[in-house]
Scaffold this active site. Sequence first.
Site, PDB file in Angstrom:
ATOM      1  N   HIS A   1       8.817   8.641  73.748  1.00 29.68           N
ATOM      2  CA  HIS A   1       8.089   7.872  72.744  1.00 29.68           C
ATOM      3  C   HIS A   1       8.675   8.236  71.373  1.00 29.68           C
ATOM      4  CE1 HIS A   1       4.773   5.548  71.125  1.00 29.68           C
ATOM      5  NE2 HIS A   1       4.603   6.494  70.233  1.00 29.68           N
TER       6      HIS A   1
ATOM      7  N   GLY B   1      18.812  -0.794  75.751  1.00 33.30           N
ATOM      8  CA  GLY B   1      19.319   0.166  76.739  1.00 33.30           C
ATOM      9  C   GLY B   1      20.208   1.256  76.172  1.00 33.30           C
ATOM     10  N   SER B   2      20.115   1.525  74.874  1.00 31.95           N
ATOM     11  CA  SER B   2      20.987   2.587  74.323  1.00 31.95           C
ATOM     12  C   SER B   2      20.614   3.941  74.923  1.00 31.95           C
ATOM     13  CB  SER B   2      20.894   2.619  72.799  1.00 31.95           C
ATOM     14  OG  SER B   2      19.624   3.071  72.377  1.00 31.95           O
TER      15      SER B   2
ATOM     16  N   GLU C   1      16.765  10.637  69.844  1.00 33.57           N
ATOM     17  CA  GLU C   1      16.539  10.309  71.264  1.00 33.57           C
ATOM     18  C   GLU C   1      17.814  10.505  72.064  1.00 33.57           C
ATOM     19  OE1 GLU C   1      15.353   6.232  70.844  1.00 33.57           O
ATOM     20  OE2 GLU C   1      13.246   6.768  70.664  1.00 33.57           O
TER      21      GLU C   1
END
Length: 203
Positions: A104, A12-13, A174
């Site tokens: 992704h 869950g970062s 991300e």
Amino acid sequence: MKKLAVFASGAGSNAQKIIEKFRNHPDMRVSLVVCNKPGAGVINIALMAGLQVLMIERERFMKGDAYIPELAAAGIDAIILAGFLWKVPDNLVDAYRGRILNIHPALLPAHGGKGMYGMHVHASVIASGDTRSGITIHLVDERYDHGDTIFQAEITVRPGETAESLAARIHELEHRHFPVVIEKFFTEPGGPPVERPAESLSS
Ligand code: GRF
């Protein structure tokens, strides 16, 4: 106020960064975390943030109503997949078409599709000898990793890079981009253009 549901299966970062980004945002907020894996790190992250957690089961998600009633009851406007490992069933894609984003950890269409998640992706990039990798943020449709690409950011694959070292650098990418792309996509009319910022070669 646009209400987001974040779907996650793991640590869950990414969910953490997204929750933080919209905590005091004027137009958007994360109002639900959906998880399919008891004990996943994202559950604690959600509870610490005071968010409701909806645990889902495969049978009802894949072959039933995909928990659409609960999403509707929570007034969810859009869905963010942040490391969610199940394929989104067609009825849920239909209910939220054009409003489901996924991230992704590679440059789709390369190194994507069924089974390509987590370290499998980075190992595939290393094994392929590709000198570039990165992230892809895309709309979700009925096929794995197939919907329109909204954003990509690239980094070089360094000589001697391992799947682990690449994973760490991609994770940083991300965390830097996903919250901002979500904000732009849902607040700018027509959503942001497809961007490919060339990350500085040193990154
Ligand atoms: C990320 O690498 C993301 O690209 C992939 O799943 C991973 C989730 O990591 N879809 P975390 O659970 O957000 O740390």
